[in-house]
Write an enzyme that holds these catalytic residues in place. Structure first.
Site, PDB file in Angstrom:
ATOM      1  CG  ASP A 415     -30.539  58.817  16.893  1.00 14.03           C
ATOM      2  OD1 ASP A 415     -30.299  58.734  18.106  1.00 14.03           O
ATOM      3  OD2 ASP A 415     -31.287  59.687  16.398  1.00 14.03           O
ATOM      4  CD  GLU A 471     -31.871  55.917  20.581  1.00 11.82           C
ATOM      5  OE1 GLU A 471     -31.635  56.496  21.650  1.00 11.82           O
ATOM      6  OE2 GLU A 471     -31.901  56.509  19.482  1.00 11.82           O
TER       7      GLU A 471
END
Length: 593
Positions: A415, A471
């Site tokens: 993330d 990401e």
């Protein structure tokens, strides 16, 4: 759920489907004393000396007489490995803290945890129980239903980055299971949202039979990934599972996923977090808000205990085995398991947050800080993990290795991964690369072309062959899709693919060429940097923004039921209501094709 399968050129790209030491010896005196809550105990250290061949007298052996407490025998211990580790019929405890002036190991019986009290406190002698910046101690005794934590003392001066508080028992960052509440959403004693937490003391019991389980090693080009929220996937009664909302509940649905053609599940955060973090009354639905997603990690080694059907039974050991059971059963069906991990920030928040673990252990090491102690906030969540600090990057590597070797996961989705490319506090390229960089003007948070952490992860022999998915952006404006440092092994969530496909499908003009590039694996993004079509993880919907149903139902977001006044969630969804007529006063209108 609608399942979008790859056809033609899509088959070459993974597709995301969304339903939702050296040992440093310190010289010590021959007599050391350690105080604890049962009084002061002394130990005599005996030095054995020998002569040989006319050589000068030399120390050749060192024997410690263990200190006997009420329940445990205590000796010096070893500085490695970090965490609580079974060794020689006992448990070795080791934790890094460079700036603490004192450290105390707290042992907490499960029955005492709810009372916020330590069963045993063992002060660590900086002469006997510290090597370099590592505090350590070795214990023998009965650890049944026993937990542990630490008290660190030192300066409390936020302006110089220190938050030491001897009134708090802190979690070991390396704890393998975190115990507090046993039931998801249930308040702690006296309706406390943050009851005392503690780590599990390991024992030799509760071994898990992997039945010969081995990594599946599906080629990246063949992956059909299903993003899954462990609790949300089976919690509703319509799932028909015996263990709804748990790891075991997911196992009950694996055959269904296999029938859909899914060969990889990506678990949204299931490392320990506190779902009561933002607990407050929701006047719209008349219930209470929870942190449902879990992107606010408390401990990176512990599985989310309240996703287990066994809760805190056996001090979390059963929960660990339940997670392993999910992985093993997925592998039996040819389904890989990838974890969504959040190494960009922690649940401790900004300067107004709680000291749960990292902040109280060594704040200026674990967080990216400005010169006067302010927290950099590239995560948008109050703090930024200091990923490229030598100690922190080793911590992250140790964590990833643990989940691969002990829990058998097949990969990770990171993330806000761009944060892991930013320079750490007190950045010094000489300490990392051995030589100063030409024209080196790197300051805290500067994006690095060769980030040490990404380098270590990409070239680690244990992580070889493990899926690494970035990401490739963060909340500080760093957008690296197509440019994330990859060493030939990283893939990326292709956010540009998502946006282009959404706009093309709803009829936005001028996107035919861009859409064609998406179908070919986005060579405009990846070819020049040596990337392959399968380095692009193609997705249309994920947990951010609209679901697929919302995407073809609304022109604008409608996050009303959660009581946030429609202020949360992504606003740039490139959605289309497909001509649906809504009542006057609503946000949507007839939208021509």
């Amino acid at each position: 759920m609608d399942l979008i399968r790859c056809t033609s050129c899509f088959q070459h790209s993974p597709t995301l489907i969304a339903p939702t030491f050296r040992h440093q010896t310190t010289r010590k005196p021959n007599l050391t004393t350690i105080s604890n809550n049962h009084g002061t105990v002394s130990t005599t250290r005996m030095v054995v000396k020998a002569r040989g061949g006319g050589a000068a007298e030399a120390e050749t052996a060192l024997v410690d007489k263990p200190k006997v407490l009420k329940r445990f025998q205590v000796s010096e211990g070893h500085p490695a490995p970090f965490g609580a580790t079974i060794q020689d019929c006992g448990v070795n405890f080791a934790i890094y803290s460079a700036n603490a002036t004192s450290a105390t190991l707290c042992l907490i019986a499960l029955s005492d945890l709810q009372q916020n009290r330590a069963t045993e406190q063992i002060p660590l002698d900086p002469l006997a129980n510290k090597t370099g910046d590592v505090w350590h101690v070795f214990l023998k005794g009965n650890f049944k239903d026993m937990l542990y934590g630490y008290i660190f003392d030192g300066e409390f001066s936020p302006e110089i980055c220190h938050y030491y508080d001897c009134s708090r028992i802190l979690l070991d960052p390396y704890a393998k299971a975190v115990i507090s509440r046993g039931e998801f959403g249930a308040l702690g004693p006296e309706d406390n949202c943050w009851p005392q937490m503690a780590g599990m003391v390991p024992t030799s019991e509760y071994q898990f039979d992997w039945e010969g389980d081995l990594p599946l090693r599906h080629p990246d080009r063949d992956l059909i990934i299903y993003e899954m929220h462990v609790r949300g996937y089976t919690k509703h009664e319509s799932s028909g599972t015996k263990f709804p909302g748990t790891y075991r509940g997911v196992v009950e649905k694996l055959d269904h996923l296999k029938e859909l053609g899914v060969n990889c599940i990506e678990l949204m955060p299931c490392q320990e977090f506190n779902e009561l973090e933002y607990y407050s009354y929701n006047s719209v639905l008349g219930d209470y808000k929870l942190n449902f997603w879990g992107y606010s990690t408390i401990n990176y080694f512990s599985p989310m205990i309240r996703y287990s059907s066994s809760g805190i039974r056996s001090c979390g050991r059963d929960a660990i085995n339940e997670f392993k059971y999910l992985v093993k059963e997925a592998h039996k069906r040819g389904i890989e398991v990838i974890m969504d991990v959040v190494f960009n920030h922690t649940a401790e928040g900004n300067e107004k947050g709680l000291s749960l673990s990292f902040r109280g252990v060594d704040n200026c090491v674990y967080y990216m800080l400005a010169p006067k102690g302010e927290y950099y906030n590239y995560s948008g969540c109050g703090n930024t993990f200091n990923c490229n600090h030598p100690v922190v990057r080793q911590f992250i590597l140790d964590c990833l290795r643990y989940w691969v070797t002990e829990m058998h996961v097949d990969g990770f989705r990171f993330d806000l991964a761009s944060i892991m490319t930013r320079s750490s506090s007190l950045w010094d390229s000489v300490n990392v690369y051995g030589d100063p960089l030409e024209g080196d003007l790197i300051t805290t948070g500067t994006p690095l072309s060769n980030p040490p952490l990404i380098d270590m992860m990409s070239n680690d022999p244990v992580l070889h062959g493990v899926k690494l998915i970035a990401e490739a952006w963060d909340a500080g404006g760093l957008y690296q899709v197509g440019r994330f440092p990859h060493w030939g092994v990283w893939s990326e969530w292709n956010g540009k693919y998502r946006d282009i496909v959404r706009q093309f499908i709803k009829g936005t003009d001028g996107l035919s060429g861009a859409f064609a590039e998406c179908l070919c694996g986005s060579p405009n993004l990846y070819q020049e940097g040596g990337g392959k079509p399968w380095n692009s993880v193609n997705f249309i919907c994920a947990h951010d923004g609209f679901t697929l149903a919302d995407l073809v139902t609304y022109n604008n977001k409608h996050n009303l039921a959660n009581g946030e006044d429609n202020n949360d969630g992504e606003s740039h969804n490139y959605s289309w209501n497909c001509g649906q007529v809504y009542e006057i006063g609503t946000e949507d209108r007839i939208c021509p094709a």
